[in-house]
Design a protein around this motif. Sequence first.
Motif, PDB file in Angstrom:
ATOM      1  N   UNK A 137      43.372 -71.470 -35.386  1.00 18.16           N
ATOM      2  CA  UNK A 137      44.390 -70.718 -36.213  1.00 18.16           C
ATOM      3  C   UNK A 137      43.670 -69.317 -36.712  1.00 18.16           C
ATOM      4  N   UNK A 138      44.058 -68.150 -36.676  1.00 15.43           N
ATOM      5  CA  UNK A 138      44.030 -66.885 -37.168  1.00 15.43           C
ATOM      6  C   UNK A 138      42.914 -66.203 -36.148  1.00 15.43           C
ATOM      7  N   UNK A 139      42.517 -66.841 -35.119  1.00 18.11           N
ATOM      8  CA  UNK A 139      41.969 -66.122 -34.225  1.00 18.11           C
ATOM      9  C   UNK A 139      42.437 -64.919 -33.349  1.00 18.11           C
ATOM     10  N   UNK A 140      41.919 -63.803 -32.963  1.00 15.98           N
ATOM     11  CA  UNK A 140      42.366 -62.498 -32.358  1.00 15.98           C
ATOM     12  C   UNK A 140      42.468 -63.103 -30.781  1.00 15.98           C
ATOM     13  N   UNK A 164      51.484 -58.203 -32.161  1.00 19.88           N
ATOM     14  CA  UNK A 164      51.458 -57.033 -32.942  1.00 19.88           C
ATOM     15  C   UNK A 164      52.652 -56.646 -33.782  1.00 19.88           C
ATOM     16  N   UNK A 165      53.964 -56.801 -33.304  1.00 27.57           N
ATOM     17  CA  UNK A 165      54.995 -56.481 -33.884  1.00 27.57           C
ATOM     18  C   UNK A 165      55.676 -57.376 -34.679  1.00 27.57           C
ATOM     19  N   UNK A 166      54.844 -58.504 -34.699  1.00 25.49           N
ATOM     20  CA  UNK A 166      55.402 -59.707 -35.973  1.00 25.49           C
ATOM     21  C   UNK A 166      56.215 -60.846 -35.019  1.00 25.49           C
ATOM     22  N   UNK A 167      56.580 -60.603 -34.104  1.00 19.86           N
ATOM     23  CA  UNK A 167      57.164 -61.645 -33.034  1.00 19.86           C
ATOM     24  C   UNK A 167      56.463 -62.886 -32.885  1.00 19.86           C
ATOM     25  N   UNK A 168      56.970 -63.974 -33.049  1.00 21.09           N
ATOM     26  CA  UNK A 168      56.236 -65.309 -32.390  1.00 21.09           C
ATOM     27  C   UNK A 168      56.454 -65.394 -31.049  1.00 21.09           C
ATOM     28  N   UNK A 169      55.522 -65.592 -30.301  1.00 20.25           N
ATOM     29  CA  UNK A 169      55.496 -65.872 -28.953  1.00 20.25           C
ATOM     30  C   UNK A 169      55.601 -67.299 -28.625  1.00 20.25           C
TER      31      UNK A 169
END
Length: 86
Positions: free
Chosen positions: A40-43, A70-75
Amino acid sequence: MLEAVRPRVTMAVEGCDVVGCLWGSARTCGTRPVEGDVEVHDAVRVDLPGATLYGIVLQAEEDRVQVRVSDGQRLPWAERWRLILY
């Protein structure tokens, strides 16, 4: 010149999970390891059939992850073999 990378099938090579890839117009191929230590939190970069997305891991399971792009959406969940860890 930048050419598309198209991930294909997963396989094991010498006990390590890898994904086969085609670069450009299928003239060059190779393998890359499947990321085994994503947290969690890895780029990460996610190579999907129609797009390449960049984001941060929200949840990680054994074979899939959920990424906030980057636009805040959840994939929705993406298979781990589609990721490249940054």
